[in-house]
Design an enzyme around this catalytic site. Structure first.
Site, short mmCIF file in Angstrom:
data_model
loop_
_atom_site.label_atom_id
_atom_site.label_comp_id
_atom_site.label_asym_id
_atom_site.label_seq_id
_atom_site.Cartn_x
_atom_site.Cartn_y
_atom_site.Cartn_z
N SER A 50 -28.00 -66.24 8.32
CA SER A 50 -28.00 -65.14 7.35
C SER A 50 -26.72 -65.13 6.53
O SER A 50 -26.66 -64.49 5.47
CB SER A 50 -28.18 -63.80 8.05
OG SER A 50 -27.28 -63.68 9.15
N ASP A 88 -26.51 -70.42 14.89
CA ASP A 88 -27.81 -70.79 14.33
C ASP A 88 -27.80 -72.24 13.86
O ASP A 88 -26.84 -72.68 13.22
CB ASP A 88 -28.11 -69.91 13.11
CG ASP A 88 -29.14 -68.84 13.39
OD1 ASP A 88 -29.90 -68.97 14.38
OD2 ASP A 88 -29.21 -67.87 12.62
N GLU A 187 -38.30 -61.22 16.29
CA GLU A 187 -38.05 -60.56 15.01
C GLU A 187 -39.33 -60.08 14.34
O GLU A 187 -40.35 -60.78 14.37
CB GLU A 187 -37.31 -61.50 14.05
CG GLU A 187 -37.03 -60.85 12.69
CD GLU A 187 -36.08 -61.64 11.81
OE1 GLU A 187 -35.86 -61.19 10.66
OE2 GLU A 187 -35.58 -62.69 12.24
#
EC number: 2.1.2.11
Length: 274
Positions: A50, A88, A187
């Protein structure tokens, strides 16, 4: 003799042992100052892809590179001493083959010092997750809404509303658990499904837009403090709004610069007296 007490860093084994216990606190961190602030509070610091959107101004996470993740991951590891740091893996760095995934994950762990990597995917990645965990790379999985596959999924929408979709998510959860993942991010998944799979699988579930019944929760730090407002997902709770504070500080600085009241004598260096 030194009386300094060395802080023990939380491990992936510690995280797995928290299944069904006190909920795990997870936030994203991308920079050294934020890592230092969050380290005493969080069980896991997630260096999320992100960062492409909140740090680099990208429209999606798809253009994030391995080098970006390594640079930010290393900064977070260096600036923390307690939290378990997970990095990530960016889009395209692990999907091609098990061998590609191992090569890139090993590089991330070696160059950042992180405790684990996170991969998006369920059953289709189970073989890769097993390949990695068998070779000493701890994996946090990510199921439900998968931002790296947002175009294939037809956009950002809640997952699991229909039974076939719900069963697919539950099957993903079982597959990544059997493959050896130590935890899983769930999510954008409807609450009954997230609650059911949290009760079913043996590893901690970390919810983001899922359910309070998950074994932990994660949010993007910039969402939490109001610094990212391009859009605000339904699942985000804003605990502070730092934008007006930062804006006011910059405006005050600008006014003092223009009025020549900054820097004042207390901020300048004088000549030494003879």
């Amino acid at each position: 003799m030194s009386t300094e007490v060395r802080i023990k860093r939380i491990t992936t084994r510690d995280i797995r042992a928290r299944k069904g216990a006190e909920p795990l606190v997870v936030l994203t961190a991308y920079t050294a100052p934020i890592a230092r602030l969050l380290d005493p509070i969080c069980d896991i610091l997630l260096v999320g892809d992100s960062l492409g959107m909140v740090v680099y101004g990208m429209e999606t996470t798809l253009a994030v590179t391995l080098e970006m993740m390594i640079n930010h991951g290393a900064a977070v590891v260096r600036s923390s001493s307690r939290a378990c740091v997970v990095v990530d893996m960016p889009f395209g760095s692990y999907q091609e083959s098990k061998e590609q995934a191992f090569r890139n994950c090993a590089r991330v762990m070696a160059e950042t010092g992180c405790a684990a990597v996170k991969l998006e995917g369920g059953r289709e990645l189970a073989e890769t997750i097993r390949f990695l965990t068998d070779r000493g790379i701890p994996v946090m999985a990510h199921i439900g809404l998968k931002p790296q596959a947002v175009h294939a999924a037809g956009g950002f929408r809640a997952q699991g509303r229909i039974e076939s979709e719900a069963e697919a998510i539950r099957a993903d959860a079982r597959a990544i658990t059997e493959a050896g993942a130590f935890s899983v991010v769930v999510e954008g998944t409807v609450e009954p499904v997230a609650q059911a799979l949290s009760a079913e699988i043996a590893i901690p579930t970390i919810g983001i837009g899922a359910s309070a019944a998950c074994d932990g929760q994660v949010l993007v730090i910039d969402d939490l403090v109001g610094l990212f407002d391009d859009f605000t997902p339904k699942f985000v709770k804003r605990y502070a709004d730092l934008r007006p504070i930062i804006t006011k500080a910059a405006e005050d600085y600008a006014a003092e610069v223009k009025a020549r009241t900054f820097p004042g004598p207390e901020h300048c260096f004088g000549v030494a007296k003879k």
